[in-house]
Design an enzyme around this catalytic site. Sequence first.
Site, PDB file in Angstrom:
ATOM      1  N   LYS A   1      -4.143  -6.702   3.590  1.00 39.95           N
ATOM      2  CA  LYS A   1      -4.193  -5.556   2.669  1.00 39.95           C
ATOM      3  C   LYS A   1      -5.649  -5.223   2.330  1.00 39.95           C
ATOM      4  O   LYS A   1      -6.040  -4.051   2.213  1.00 39.95           O
ATOM      5  CB  LYS A   1      -3.389  -5.867   1.400  1.00 39.95           C
ATOM      6  CG  LYS A   1      -3.565  -4.860   0.255  1.00 39.95           C
ATOM      7  CD  LYS A   1      -2.846  -3.557   0.560  1.00 39.95           C
ATOM      8  CE  LYS A   1      -3.141  -2.345  -0.276  1.00 39.95           C
ATOM      9  NZ  LYS A   1      -3.392  -2.368  -1.650  1.00 39.95           N
TER      10      LYS A   1
ATOM     11  N   HIS B   1      -7.058  -3.417   5.180  1.00 36.11           N
ATOM     12  CA  HIS B   1      -6.497  -2.059   5.093  1.00 36.11           C
ATOM     13  C   HIS B   1      -7.315  -1.219   4.101  1.00 36.11           C
ATOM     14  O   HIS B   1      -7.691  -0.093   4.384  1.00 36.11           O
ATOM     15  CB  HIS B   1      -5.026  -2.131   4.658  1.00 36.11           C
ATOM     16  CG  HIS B   1      -4.482  -0.829   4.142  1.00 36.11           C
ATOM     17  ND1 HIS B   1      -4.791  -0.345   2.881  1.00 36.11           N
ATOM     18  CD2 HIS B   1      -3.681   0.102   4.714  1.00 36.11           C
ATOM     19  CE1 HIS B   1      -4.201   0.825   2.715  1.00 36.11           C
ATOM     20  NE2 HIS B   1      -3.518   1.104   3.810  1.00 36.11           N
ATOM     21  N   ASN B   2      -7.573  -1.784   2.934  1.00 32.76           N
ATOM     22  CA  ASN B   2      -8.291  -1.014   1.919  1.00 32.76           C
ATOM     23  C   ASN B   2      -9.729  -0.722   2.352  1.00 32.76           C
ATOM     24  O   ASN B   2     -10.251   0.360   2.082  1.00 32.76           O
ATOM     25  CB  ASN B   2      -8.285  -1.764   0.585  1.00 32.76           C
ATOM     26  CG  ASN B   2      -6.965  -1.613  -0.135  1.00 32.76           C
ATOM     27  OD1 ASN B   2      -5.944  -1.421   0.501  1.00 32.76           O
ATOM     28  ND2 ASN B   2      -6.970  -1.703  -1.448  1.00 32.76           N
TER      29      ASN B   2
ATOM     30  N   SER C   1       0.826  -1.209   0.000  1.00 36.23           N
ATOM     31  CA  SER C   1       0.000   0.000   0.000  1.00 36.23           C
ATOM     32  C   SER C   1       0.859   1.257   0.000  1.00 36.23           C
ATOM     33  O   SER C   1       1.959   1.264   0.532  1.00 36.23           O
ATOM     34  CB  SER C   1      -0.919   0.031   1.214  1.00 36.23           C
ATOM     35  OG  SER C   1      -1.604   1.261   1.241  1.00 36.23           O
TER      36      SER C   1
ATOM     37  N   GLU D   1      -9.547   2.045   4.614  1.00 39.88           N
ATOM     38  CA  GLU D   1      -9.265   3.249   3.805  1.00 39.88           C
ATOM     39  C   GLU D   1     -10.580   3.832   3.255  1.00 39.88           C
ATOM     40  O   GLU D   1     -10.802   5.042   3.311  1.00 39.88           O
ATOM     41  CB  GLU D   1      -8.319   2.844   2.678  1.00 39.88           C
ATOM     42  CG  GLU D   1      -7.974   3.909   1.685  1.00 39.88           C
ATOM     43  CD  GLU D   1      -7.112   3.318   0.549  1.00 39.88           C
ATOM     44  OE1 GLU D   1      -6.121   2.630   0.838  1.00 39.88           O
ATOM     45  OE2 GLU D   1      -7.461   3.543  -0.621  1.00 39.88           O
TER      46      GLU D   1
HETATM   47  P1  NBP Z   1      -1.932  -2.384 -13.601  1.00 45.25           P
HETATM   48  O1  NBP Z   1      -2.814  -2.988 -12.560  1.00 45.25           O
HETATM   49  O2  NBP Z   1      -2.481  -1.355 -14.486  1.00 45.25           O
HETATM   50  O3  NBP Z   1      -1.337  -3.589 -14.490  1.00 45.25           O
HETATM   51  C1  NBP Z   1      -0.546  -3.314 -15.600  1.00 45.25           C
HETATM   52  C2  NBP Z   1       0.578  -4.322 -15.718  1.00 45.25           C
HETATM   53  O4  NBP Z   1       0.044  -5.650 -15.839  1.00 45.25           O
HETATM   54  C3  NBP Z   1       1.389  -4.084 -16.997  1.00 45.25           C
HETATM   55  O5  NBP Z   1       2.731  -4.352 -16.705  1.00 45.25           O
HETATM   56  C4  NBP Z   1       0.791  -5.098 -17.955  1.00 45.25           C
HETATM   57  O6  NBP Z   1       1.646  -5.452 -18.989  1.00 45.25           O
HETATM   58  C5  NBP Z   1       0.592  -6.236 -17.027  1.00 45.25           C
HETATM   59  N1  NBP Z   1      -0.282  -7.286 -17.568  1.00 45.25           N
HETATM   60  C6  NBP Z   1      -1.602  -7.261 -17.874  1.00 45.25           C
HETATM   61 BR1  NBP Z   1      -2.668  -5.793 -17.757  1.00 45.25          BR
HETATM   62  N2  NBP Z   1      -2.063  -8.426 -18.339  1.00 45.25           N
HETATM   63  C7  NBP Z   1      -0.982  -9.235 -18.348  1.00 45.25           C
HETATM   64  C8  NBP Z   1      -0.812 -10.586 -18.711  1.00 45.25           C
HETATM   65  N3  NBP Z   1      -1.840 -11.325 -19.130  1.00 45.25           N
HETATM   66  N4  NBP Z   1       0.421 -11.112 -18.589  1.00 45.25           N
HETATM   67  C9  NBP Z   1       1.449 -10.370 -18.140  1.00 45.25           C
HETATM   68  N5  NBP Z   1       1.345  -9.070 -17.779  1.00 45.25           N
HETATM   69  C10 NBP Z   1       0.139  -8.514 -17.854  1.00 45.25           C
HETATM   70  O7  NBP Z   1      -0.567  -1.838 -12.929  1.00 45.25           O
HETATM   71  P2  NBP Z   1      -0.341  -1.022 -11.553  1.00 45.25           P
HETATM   72  O8  NBP Z   1      -1.302   0.083 -11.371  1.00 45.25           O
HETATM   73  O9  NBP Z   1       1.126  -0.734 -11.539  1.00 45.25           O
HETATM   74  O10 NBP Z   1      -0.655  -2.119 -10.429  1.00 45.25           O
HETATM   75  C11 NBP Z   1       0.020  -3.355 -10.345  1.00 45.25           C
HETATM   76  C12 NBP Z   1      -0.618  -4.130  -9.198  1.00 45.25           C
HETATM   77  O11 NBP Z   1      -0.441  -3.400  -7.979  1.00 45.25           O
HETATM   78  C13 NBP Z   1      -2.128  -4.333  -9.345  1.00 45.25           C
HETATM   79  O12 NBP Z   1      -2.503  -5.554  -8.775  1.00 45.25           O
HETATM   80  C14 NBP Z   1      -2.706  -3.210  -8.533  1.00 45.25           C
HETATM   81  O13 NBP Z   1      -4.020  -3.472  -8.073  1.00 45.25           O
HETATM   82  C15 NBP Z   1      -1.714  -3.145  -7.382  1.00 45.25           C
HETATM   83  N6  NBP Z   1      -1.629  -1.863  -6.676  1.00 45.25           N
HETATM   84  C16 NBP Z   1      -1.739  -0.697  -7.363  1.00 45.25           C
HETATM   85  C17 NBP Z   1      -1.645   0.515  -6.673  1.00 45.25           C
HETATM   86  C18 NBP Z   1      -1.730   1.828  -7.405  1.00 45.25           C
HETATM   87  O14 NBP Z   1      -1.752   2.858  -6.732  1.00 45.25           O
HETATM   88  N7  NBP Z   1      -1.775   1.824  -8.734  1.00 45.25           N
HETATM   89  C19 NBP Z   1      -1.430   0.506  -5.304  1.00 45.25           C
HETATM   90  C20 NBP Z   1      -1.284  -0.700  -4.647  1.00 45.25           C
HETATM   91  C21 NBP Z   1      -1.378  -1.886  -5.350  1.00 45.25           C
HETATM   92  P3  NBP Z   1       1.551  -4.692 -20.427  1.00 45.25           P
HETATM   93  O15 NBP Z   1       2.399  -3.486 -20.297  1.00 45.25           O
HETATM   94  O16 NBP Z   1       2.083  -5.693 -21.368  1.00 45.25           O
HETATM   95  O17 NBP Z   1       0.100  -4.372 -20.681  1.00 45.25           O
END
Ligand code: NBP
Length: 483
Positions: free
Chosen positions: A184, A187-188, A129, A191
């Site tokens: 987590k 936590h959410n 988080s 939140e």
């Molecule tokens: P996203 O949740 O938007 O995921 C994008 C990533 O997943 C890209 O690298 C994409 O690759 C890859 N991907 C997908 Br979509 N489908 C795929 C597949 N079939 N095989 C391999 N790779 C695949 O990214 P994020 O916002 O950085 O979040 C990542 C994780 O962290 C998520 O679970 C999210 O819920 C969690 N999270 C996010 C936050 C936040 O603030 N954003 C906070 C805490 C946790 P590509 O480039 O090839 O499309």
Amino acid sequence: MAGADIGLIGLAVMGQNLVLNMDDHGFTVAVYNRTTARTTEFLDGRAKGTKVIGTATLEELAASLDSPRRIMMMVKAGRAVDATIGQLAPLLDEGDIIIDGGNSHFEDTSRRARELRERGLLFVGAGISGGEEGARRGPSIMPGGEKAAWPQIEGILRAIAAKAKDGTPCCDWVGPDGAGHYTKMVHNGIEYGDMQVIAEAYHLMRVGLGMTYPEMAGVFCDWNEGLLDSYLIGITADILAHADEQGRPTLENILDVAGQKGTGKWAVLSSLDLGRPMTLVAEAVHSRVVSGMRRHRIEAAEILGAKAGRLADAGEGFVDAVHDALYASKIVSYAQGFMLLKGAAVEYGWDLDYGSIARLWREGCIIRAAFLDDIAAAFDRRPDLPSLLLDKFFIDALGRAEAGWRRVVTAAVGIGIPVPAYSSALAFYDAYRSERLPTNLVSAQRDYFGAHTYERVDHPRGEFFHTDWAGTGGGAISGSYQA
Ligand code: NBP
């Protein structure tokens, strides 16, 4: 040549920031992303000048890592995680470690840990988080799953985690299976609740009291110096103070429709499954759902007449009373969150350390707040505390806040300003400390129409009775009694 310390798959916002954070702490990170262009862009851009190693295939990634391999996935939760594991696992050796740092559902994590255990691989589900900034500068990390992996990954995860004021990393082992992702999820949920209690204060001040944006920003700034000191109160002060080029409050231009990604809903669903109340978070989730019914709301406002009015006689100290309503509701919300964690520990056989979990949330995450130290202290005083509401610190805190809390809920109801979080928290507080609730009538009704039976106050628990209420039934009873 020595291999990389860790591999990271998924170079979207979270993955990139975690990689740079690891690099800052001296770890060599090999990275892979499904779309190679994203890897190239990262290496040529933000990762330029770092030790980060780019790889174009999962085979290349696996070959670039020291043994046992440590690979963190930061891909979209759900099918992408299974797809990635499916391609990666055959390339790994016994004892290698896969960490899922995304927002996976805890049941998926438990399943994946089980499946990978059968293949000799160690799977860790780590809730992370803190959003983009947290990932870059130090998030709160909640790892769970295969504990044998912990000594191999502890050094990296604790190095990149946020540090509490006493220097302790906000990362510690939570428990087996999906315990990290469950934590987590709670936590959410919390939140969602924290955001809702803050939104209700804003609504009361803006509509009920007619305060200006600078005035409201000032109140939140003051609150951030005291009991409510927290990240979300701080950013609320910033948001309220923000003005557009014309000097108008930016917030006034933002549509009142709040989205959600589902982790709050998951927490509420789990609370219902486990029979633990999470009423405030449920109200927070429903408030976002109601916000999404904008077309309905506009029509209803016209037909039914908008009710929300001004507090004509708010009187002295109303803003302080709102502070108390917010603080008391927040205490109830956290008490419910920890009750849910206790319910999960019983249901899934996890040995959770609640004081340690509170400490993980002190810095780095979205709900970070001074208040988490008080929660950790309560569990230190009594590790088997059934509810935070029974700890002396919180008994006193709620005692002091109660009059203001009731005043705010009463006033809001009187002028038609919805305060679902404050009022549901108050209802829970009153129900929780009621030795006798009206649910004897509910039991009687169930027995009347369905012969569901009931227990009696003058008999030991576990003895069930049935009454032929209308004088027309037989002696048959339903087998579905459940309390
Ligand atoms: P996203 O949740 O938007 O995921 C994008 C990533 O997943 C890209 O690298 C994409 O690759 C890859 N991907 C997908 Br979509 N489908 C795929 C597949 N079939 N095989 C391999 N790779 C695949 O990214 P994020 O916002 O950085 O979040 C990542 C994780 O962290 C998520 O679970 C999210 O819920 C969690 N999270 C996010 C936050 C936040 O603030 N954003 C906070 C805490 C946790 P590509 O480039 O090839 O499309």
